[in-house]
Design an enzyme around this catalytic site. Sequence first.
Site, PDB file in Angstrom:
ATOM      1  N   ILE A   1      -7.160  -9.212 -11.587  1.00 50.15           N
ATOM      2  CA  ILE A   1      -8.377  -8.512 -13.116  1.00 50.15           C
ATOM      3  C   ILE A   1      -9.706  -8.997 -12.965  1.00 50.15           C
ATOM      4  O   ILE A   1      -9.959  -9.910 -12.977  1.00 50.15           O
ATOM      5  CB  ILE A   1      -7.420  -9.338 -14.546  1.00 50.15           C
ATOM      6  CG1 ILE A   1      -6.167  -8.631 -14.623  1.00 50.15           C
ATOM      7  CG2 ILE A   1      -8.202  -8.827 -15.928  1.00 50.15           C
ATOM      8  CD1 ILE A   1      -5.408  -9.426 -15.502  1.00 50.15           C
ATOM      9  N   LEU A   2      -9.594  -7.736 -12.584  1.00 52.25           N
ATOM     10  CA  LEU A   2     -11.373  -7.569 -12.862  1.00 52.25           C
ATOM     11  C   LEU A   2     -12.419  -8.470 -13.616  1.00 52.25           C
ATOM     12  O   LEU A   2     -11.555  -8.119 -14.846  1.00 52.25           O
ATOM     13  CB  LEU A   2     -12.520  -6.222 -12.098  1.00 52.25           C
ATOM     14  CG  LEU A   2     -11.424  -6.085 -10.994  1.00 52.25           C
ATOM     15  CD1 LEU A   2     -11.890  -4.639 -10.058  1.00 52.25           C
ATOM     16  CD2 LEU A   2     -12.213  -7.189  -9.524  1.00 52.25           C
TER      17      LEU A   2
ATOM     18  N   GLY B   1       0.920  -0.980   0.275  1.00 54.09           N
ATOM     19  CA  GLY B   1       0.725  -0.237  -0.547  1.00 54.09           C
ATOM     20  C   GLY B   1       0.867   1.288   0.149  1.00 54.09           C
ATOM     21  O   GLY B   1      -0.197   2.262   0.517  1.00 54.09           O
ATOM     22  N   THR B   2       1.576   0.827  -0.481  1.00 55.17           N
ATOM     23  CA  THR B   2       2.509   2.559  -0.625  1.00 55.17           C
ATOM     24  C   THR B   2       1.881   3.419  -2.029  1.00 55.17           C
ATOM     25  O   THR B   2       2.165   4.958  -1.085  1.00 55.17           O
ATOM     26  CB  THR B   2       4.196   2.778  -1.060  1.00 55.17           C
ATOM     27  OG1 THR B   2       4.035   1.700  -2.414  1.00 55.17           O
ATOM     28  CG2 THR B   2       5.482   1.019  -0.064  1.00 55.17           C
ATOM     29  N   ASN B   3       1.592   2.565  -2.257  1.00 58.64           N
ATOM     30  CA  ASN B   3       1.003   4.075  -3.147  1.00 58.64           C
ATOM     31  C   ASN B   3      -0.328   4.667  -2.509  1.00 58.64           C
ATOM     32  O   ASN B   3      -1.028   5.952  -3.021  1.00 58.64           O
ATOM     33  CB  ASN B   3       0.048   2.960  -4.670  1.00 58.64           C
ATOM     34  CG  ASN B   3       1.605   3.448  -5.519  1.00 58.64           C
ATOM     35  OD1 ASN B   3       1.840   4.236  -6.231  1.00 58.64           O
ATOM     36  ND2 ASN B   3       1.558   2.250  -6.124  1.00 58.64           N
TER      37      ASN B   3
ATOM     38  N   ASN C   1      -5.892   2.683 -12.900  1.00 62.14           N
ATOM     39  CA  ASN C   1      -4.832   2.007 -12.680  1.00 62.14           C
ATOM     40  C   ASN C   1      -3.347   2.574 -12.167  1.00 62.14           C
ATOM     41  O   ASN C   1      -2.682   3.725 -13.857  1.00 62.14           O
ATOM     42  CB  ASN C   1      -4.327   0.706 -13.639  1.00 62.14           C
ATOM     43  CG  ASN C   1      -3.663  -0.373 -12.946  1.00 62.14           C
ATOM     44  OD1 ASN C   1      -3.552  -0.737 -11.635  1.00 62.14           O
ATOM     45  ND2 ASN C   1      -3.011  -1.009 -13.829  1.00 62.14           N
TER      46      ASN C   1
ATOM     47  N   HIS D   1       0.984   1.432 -12.543  1.00 64.11           N
ATOM     48  CA  HIS D   1       0.763  -0.021 -13.994  1.00 64.11           C
ATOM     49  C   HIS D   1       2.702   0.669 -13.412  1.00 64.11           C
ATOM     50  O   HIS D   1       3.200   1.491 -13.854  1.00 64.11           O
ATOM     51  CB  HIS D   1       0.602  -0.580 -14.831  1.00 64.11           C
ATOM     52  CG  HIS D   1       1.129  -1.409 -15.187  1.00 64.11           C
ATOM     53  ND1 HIS D   1       1.684  -2.505 -14.908  1.00 64.11           N
ATOM     54  CD2 HIS D   1       3.089  -1.307 -16.340  1.00 64.11           C
ATOM     55  CE1 HIS D   1       2.049  -3.777 -15.651  1.00 64.11           C
ATOM     56  NE2 HIS D   1       2.688  -3.258 -16.514  1.00 64.11           N
TER      57      HIS D   1
ATOM     58  N   MET E   1      -4.439  -7.014  -6.757  1.00 68.83           N
ATOM     59  CA  MET E   1      -3.452  -7.712  -8.260  1.00 68.83           C
ATOM     60  C   MET E   1      -4.492  -9.205  -8.272  1.00 68.83           C
ATOM     61  O   MET E   1      -4.008  -9.545  -9.365  1.00 68.83           O
ATOM     62  CB  MET E   1      -2.530  -9.141  -7.481  1.00 68.83           C
ATOM     63  CG  MET E   1      -0.831  -7.476  -6.715  1.00 68.83           C
ATOM     64  SD  MET E   1      -0.320  -7.172  -8.151  1.00 68.83           S
ATOM     65  CE  MET E   1       0.675  -5.900  -7.297  1.00 68.83           C
TER      66      MET E   1
END
Length: 209
Positions: free
Chosen positions: A93-94, A12-14, A108, A110, A91
Amino acid sequence: MKNIVVLVSGGGTNLQALIDAQNRGEIINGKISCVISSKSNAYALTRAINNGIPTRVIQTKDYKDNISYSKAIHEALYEEYADVVVLAGFMTILDALVIKAYPNKIINVHPSLIPSFCGKGYYGLNVHKAVLESGVKLTGATVHFVNEIPDGGAIIMQKAVEVKRGDTPEILQKRVMEEAEWNILPKSISLFCQEKIEVIDNKAFIIEE
Ligand code: GAR
């Protein structure tokens, strides 16, 4: 004020970069209203709790397939009145059912310069390993809208980062995060919340004042 729902799976650094930007008043017209994690032990949850942000855990392992998991995520986003959904180290893909419900509203981050080193199988450290194996001298990060093609949606922002001799995937990942991801993700989310991004033919443009 737009409700920002952040989907996470790991450190969770983002998410932290978004929280810090919010605390500095840099997310204009938006508020992180909920953090949803696909793993109960993700450190990202602790970061949310420490900042008084409501959390939910919807674990991939509790669902029989991607469709039923995606339905559960869809329901949670609806219940949380999500105006924008941020995939910050998420992580999974919905399924298209979620993507269709939020066209150009799922964003997102990336860890490469799309269209290089992206698509199925390119996530987390795998991306940086592939970058180092290829010998490219520049990598970076991309913030983009999510469509039905993995890493194929309109690109909002990109930032290049140098690859250096002696880099390991871990060292490179840290540089890409520090120099690119933590910078362009909060900026993109703030622009979105101010309705300053328009998408034409799967290309995103920032509306300048
Ligand atoms: C970040 O580098 C993010 O770009 C990447 O995983 C890391 C998560 O870190 N995401 C992907 O590879 C998605 N395809 P974080 O949990 O510390 O934000």
